[in-house]
Design a protein around this motif. Structure first.
Motif, PDB file in Angstrom:
ATOM      1  N   ARG A  41      31.371  47.062  43.971  1.00 21.41           N
ATOM      2  CA  ARG A  41      30.660  46.341  44.614  1.00 21.41           C
ATOM      3  C   ARG A  41      28.963  46.474  44.344  1.00 21.41           C
ATOM      4  NH1 ARG A  41      31.989  43.141  48.734  1.00 21.41           N
ATOM      5  NH2 ARG A  41      34.352  42.815  49.095  1.00 21.41           N
ATOM      6  N   LEU A  42      28.580  47.665  43.649  1.00 25.65           N
ATOM      7  CA  LEU A  42      27.338  47.901  43.427  1.00 25.65           C
ATOM      8  C   LEU A  42      26.770  48.033  42.072  1.00 25.65           C
ATOM      9  CD1 LEU A  42      27.350  51.005  46.068  1.00 25.65           C
ATOM     10  CD2 LEU A  42      26.540  48.622  46.322  1.00 25.65           C
ATOM     11  N   THR A  43      27.326  46.971  41.308  1.00 25.16           N
ATOM     12  CA  THR A  43      27.068  46.827  40.014  1.00 25.16           C
ATOM     13  C   THR A  43      25.898  45.784  39.744  1.00 25.16           C
ATOM     14  OG1 THR A  43      28.803  45.437  39.443  1.00 25.16           O
ATOM     15  CG2 THR A  43      29.196  47.707  39.280  1.00 25.16           C
ATOM     16  N   SER A  94      46.059  44.730  30.698  1.00 25.47           N
ATOM     17  CA  SER A  94      44.774  44.103  30.499  1.00 25.47           C
ATOM     18  C   SER A  94      43.792  43.685  31.815  1.00 25.47           C
ATOM     19  CB  SER A  94      44.836  42.977  29.562  1.00 25.47           C
ATOM     20  OG  SER A  94      45.128  41.744  30.330  1.00 25.47           O
ATOM     21  N   PRO A  95      42.595  44.043  31.849  1.00 27.36           N
ATOM     22  CA  PRO A  95      41.856  43.490  32.759  1.00 27.36           C
ATOM     23  C   PRO A  95      41.791  42.187  33.146  1.00 27.36           C
ATOM     24  CG  PRO A  95      40.528  44.866  31.310  1.00 27.36           C
ATOM     25  CD  PRO A  95      41.808  44.718  30.709  1.00 27.36           C
ATOM     26  N   ASP A  96      41.998  41.214  32.226  1.00 28.51           N
ATOM     27  CA  ASP A  96      42.374  39.974  32.663  1.00 28.51           C
ATOM     28  C   ASP A  96      43.323  39.573  33.313  1.00 28.51           C
ATOM     29  OD1 ASP A  96      39.821  39.069  31.264  1.00 28.51           O
ATOM     30  OD2 ASP A  96      40.881  38.729  29.311  1.00 28.51           O
ATOM     31  N   HIS A 140      36.460  42.391  39.223  1.00 26.73           N
ATOM     32  CA  HIS A 140      36.511  41.744  37.844  1.00 26.73           C
ATOM     33  C   HIS A 140      35.142  41.447  37.350  1.00 26.73           C
ATOM     34  CE1 HIS A 140      37.381  39.795  34.170  1.00 26.73           C
ATOM     35  NE2 HIS A 140      38.194  40.586  33.847  1.00 26.73           N
ATOM     36  N   ALA A 141      34.558  40.787  37.924  1.00 28.20           N
ATOM     37  CA  ALA A 141      33.062  40.254  37.532  1.00 28.20           C
ATOM     38  C   ALA A 141      32.259  41.492  37.385  1.00 28.20           C
ATOM     39  CB  ALA A 141      32.661  39.255  38.466  1.00 28.20           C
ATOM     40  N   ALA A 142      32.257  42.350  38.476  1.00 29.93           N
ATOM     41  CA  ALA A 142      31.509  43.546  38.606  1.00 29.93           C
ATOM     42  C   ALA A 142      31.792  44.607  37.547  1.00 29.93           C
ATOM     43  CB  ALA A 142      31.819  44.327  39.884  1.00 29.93           C
ATOM     44  N   PHE A 173      30.820  37.689  46.201  1.00 31.05           N
ATOM     45  CA  PHE A 173      31.468  36.621  46.635  1.00 31.05           C
ATOM     46  C   PHE A 173      31.903  36.701  48.156  1.00 31.05           C
ATOM     47  CE2 PHE A 173      32.615  36.913  42.112  1.00 31.05           C
ATOM     48  CZ  PHE A 173      31.807  35.973  41.744  1.00 31.05           C
ATOM     49  N   ARG A 174      31.990  37.901  48.651  1.00 33.49           N
ATOM     50  CA  ARG A 174      32.691  38.170  50.135  1.00 33.49           C
ATOM     51  C   ARG A 174      31.523  38.402  51.141  1.00 33.49           C
ATOM     52  NH1 ARG A 174      37.503  41.396  48.044  1.00 33.49           N
ATOM     53  NH2 ARG A 174      38.361  39.830  46.637  1.00 33.49           N
TER      54      ARG A 174
END
Length: 154
Positions: A146-148, A40-42, A54-56, A153-154
């Protein structure tokens, strides 16, 4: 140079093989849905170093309906899928626990081939007449985590 097969070497090899088989058996027939939970993604996001990815992914449109393993693991062959899941998982565990996580997480050459093959597999009818030697994310840049549109965060 001659390899000496000692009793301790045989016991070490035997215990390693039996330990691996025990872990595999536990994962397959152990607690209900343990194997499914690990896909699962989580579960993937449970390592804090994957938080940004994950956030992206959550903001990635239609692809937020699929799991990380649908893109990042080979999916044409179940044996290859679980072998690479084990290899990638152990690599991630080792890098996370040793503190050797790179500042920017990038796909390896193998990872790029897997993701490309999965793009083509899922979108086979769409790409049937296209040049598939270029990476899909070369044109579809918003597919890269990174481009969504999320805040970095970094």
């Amino acid at each position: 140079m001659q390899l000496r097969i000692t009793k301790s070497l045989v016991l070490t090899i035997l215990s390693t093989v039996l330990g691996g088989l025990a872990i595999a058996a536990f994962m397959l027939v152990g607690p209900p849905k343990l194997l499914a939970k690990s896909e699962s993604p989580d579960f993937c996001a449970s390592c804090h170093v994957m938080g940004e990815e994950h956030a992206a992914w959550r903001h990635a449109g239609a692809h937020r309906r699929i799991r990380c393993v649908d893109c990042h693991l080979p999916n044409g062959n179940p044996v290859a899928h679980y072998v690479w899941k084990s290899i990638d998982g152990m690599k991630d565990v080792i890098s996370f626990n040793t503190g050797l996580v790179p500042e920017t997480i990038m796909l390896s050459p193998h990872g790029e081939r897997v993701v490309q093959a999965n793009c083509i597999r899922c979108h086979e009818a769409t790409v049937a007449r296209m040049d598939t030697t270029r990476t899909c994310w070369g044109c579809h840049r918003r597919l890269r985590h990174r481009l969504t549109g999320t805040i970095s965060f970094r």
